[in-house]
Motif scaffolding. Structure first.
Motif, PDB file in Angstrom:
ATOM      1  N   LEU A 104       0.868  -1.176   0.000  1.00 37.82           N
ATOM      2  CA  LEU A 104       0.000   0.000   0.000  1.00 37.82           C
ATOM      3  C   LEU A 104       0.900   1.220   0.000  1.00 37.82           C
ATOM      4  O   LEU A 104       1.785   1.337   0.849  1.00 37.82           O
ATOM      5  CB  LEU A 104      -0.892   0.003   1.244  1.00 37.82           C
ATOM      6  CG  LEU A 104      -1.880  -1.153   1.384  1.00 37.82           C
ATOM      7  CD1 LEU A 104      -2.542  -1.134   2.751  1.00 37.82           C
ATOM      8  CD2 LEU A 104      -2.935  -1.102   0.292  1.00 37.82           C
ATOM      9  N   GLN A 105       0.687   2.103  -0.943  1.00 33.18           N
ATOM     10  CA  GLN A 105       1.537   3.278  -1.103  1.00 33.18           C
ATOM     11  C   GLN A 105       0.690   4.520  -0.920  1.00 33.18           C
ATOM     12  O   GLN A 105      -0.145   4.835  -1.774  1.00 33.18           O
ATOM     13  CB  GLN A 105       2.191   3.276  -2.476  1.00 33.18           C
ATOM     14  CG  GLN A 105       3.163   4.406  -2.720  1.00 33.18           C
ATOM     15  CD  GLN A 105       4.461   4.215  -1.974  1.00 33.18           C
ATOM     16  OE1 GLN A 105       4.927   3.092  -1.779  1.00 33.18           O
ATOM     17  NE2 GLN A 105       5.044   5.298  -1.515  1.00 33.18           N
ATOM     18  N   ALA A 106       0.924   5.240   0.179  1.00 36.26           N
ATOM     19  CA  ALA A 106       0.155   6.441   0.472  1.00 36.26           C
ATOM     20  C   ALA A 106       0.911   7.679   0.025  1.00 36.26           C
ATOM     21  O   ALA A 106       2.142   7.726   0.071  1.00 36.26           O
ATOM     22  CB  ALA A 106      -0.140   6.519   1.965  1.00 36.26           C
ATOM     23  N   SER A 107       0.165   8.696  -0.376  1.00 32.92           N
ATOM     24  CA  SER A 107       0.765   9.968  -0.790  1.00 32.92           C
ATOM     25  C   SER A 107      -0.254  11.086  -0.619  1.00 32.92           C
ATOM     26  O   SER A 107      -1.431  10.841  -0.365  1.00 32.92           O
ATOM     27  CB  SER A 107       1.222   9.893  -2.249  1.00 32.92           C
ATOM     28  OG  SER A 107       0.106   9.655  -3.106  1.00 32.92           O
ATOM     29  N   GLY A 108       0.231  12.320  -0.770  1.00 34.36           N
ATOM     30  CA  GLY A 108      -0.664  13.462  -0.750  1.00 34.36           C
ATOM     31  C   GLY A 108      -0.586  14.333   0.484  1.00 34.36           C
ATOM     32  O   GLY A 108      -1.235  15.378   0.543  1.00 34.36           O
ATOM     33  N   GLY A 109       0.193  13.920   1.470  1.00 27.84           N
ATOM     34  CA  GLY A 109       0.317  14.735   2.666  1.00 27.84           C
ATOM     35  C   GLY A 109       1.088  16.013   2.392  1.00 27.84           C
ATOM     36  O   GLY A 109       1.656  16.211   1.321  1.00 27.84           O
ATOM     37  N   GLY A 110       1.087  16.908   3.377  1.00 30.12           N
ATOM     38  CA  GLY A 110       1.809  18.162   3.223  1.00 30.12           C
ATOM     39  C   GLY A 110       1.442  19.139   4.319  1.00 30.12           C
ATOM     40  O   GLY A 110       0.783  18.781   5.306  1.00 30.12           O
ATOM     41  N   LEU A 111       1.880  20.370   4.120  1.00 32.08           N
ATOM     42  CA  LEU A 111       1.614  21.446   5.074  1.00 32.08           C
ATOM     43  C   LEU A 111       0.498  22.326   4.516  1.00 32.08           C
ATOM     44  O   LEU A 111       0.560  22.766   3.357  1.00 32.08           O
ATOM     45  CB  LEU A 111       2.881  22.277   5.282  1.00 32.08           C
ATOM     46  CG  LEU A 111       2.746  23.547   6.126  1.00 32.08           C
ATOM     47  CD1 LEU A 111       2.330  23.199   7.549  1.00 32.08           C
ATOM     48  CD2 LEU A 111       4.057  24.334   6.107  1.00 32.08           C
ATOM     49  N   VAL A 112      -0.509  22.579   5.339  1.00 32.37           N
ATOM     50  CA  VAL A 112      -1.646  23.391   4.906  1.00 32.37           C
ATOM     51  C   VAL A 112      -2.108  24.239   6.074  1.00 32.37           C
ATOM     52  O   VAL A 112      -1.956  23.855   7.238  1.00 32.37           O
ATOM     53  CB  VAL A 112      -2.782  22.482   4.385  1.00 32.37           C
ATOM     54  CG1 VAL A 112      -3.321  21.595   5.487  1.00 32.37           C
ATOM     55  CG2 VAL A 112      -3.884  23.286   3.731  1.00 32.37           C
TER      56      VAL A 112
END
Length: 126
Positions: free
Chosen positions: A3-11
């Motif tokens: 499972l490969q998660a992505s899309g996080g960041g600073l907001v």
């Protein structure tokens, strides 16, 4: 199984992010896919789950009305649209999957999942 998660960041607070989790290696589509999160010093908690595409969705009370979970069986991808983000949403977000269904009362129990993504960090500034 991966499972490969992505899309996080600073907001900033009030902003939006969309997380994605791509599954591979399953012989058939997972019966359940979920998002969990873990903030520093806290236990991992269930955020949202979805059964097979178009199936029931489940949300933690803390995110109801702000987060939307969905999955695309063709792309084998799980999504989490996060709106109206708050500083309390700051955490590492993990995706998890189960090949077989589990009772609803156990959906947010991390112990019932053996397939996990690597986590993606979401930071919400005030």
């Amino acid at each position: 199984v991966q499972l490969q998660a992505s899309g996080g960041g600073l907001v900033q607070a009030g902003g939006s992010l969309r997380l994605s989790c791509t599954a591979s290696g399953f012989t058939s589509g997972p019966a359940v896919m979920c998002w969990f999160r873990q903030a520093p010093g806290k236990e991992r908690e269930g955020v949202s789950c979805v059964e097979r595409t178009g199936g029931p969705t489940y949300y933690a009370d803390s995110v109801k009305g702000r987060f939307t979970v969905s999955r695309d069986s063709v792309k084998k991808t799980l999504y989490l649209q996060m709106n109206s983000l708050k500083p309390d949403d700051t955490a590492v977000y993990y995706c998890a999957a189960r090949l077989y269904r589990v009772v609803v009362s156990s959906l947010f129990d991390p112990r019932v999942y053996i397939n996990w993504g690597q986590g993606t960090l979401v930071t919400v500034s005030s």
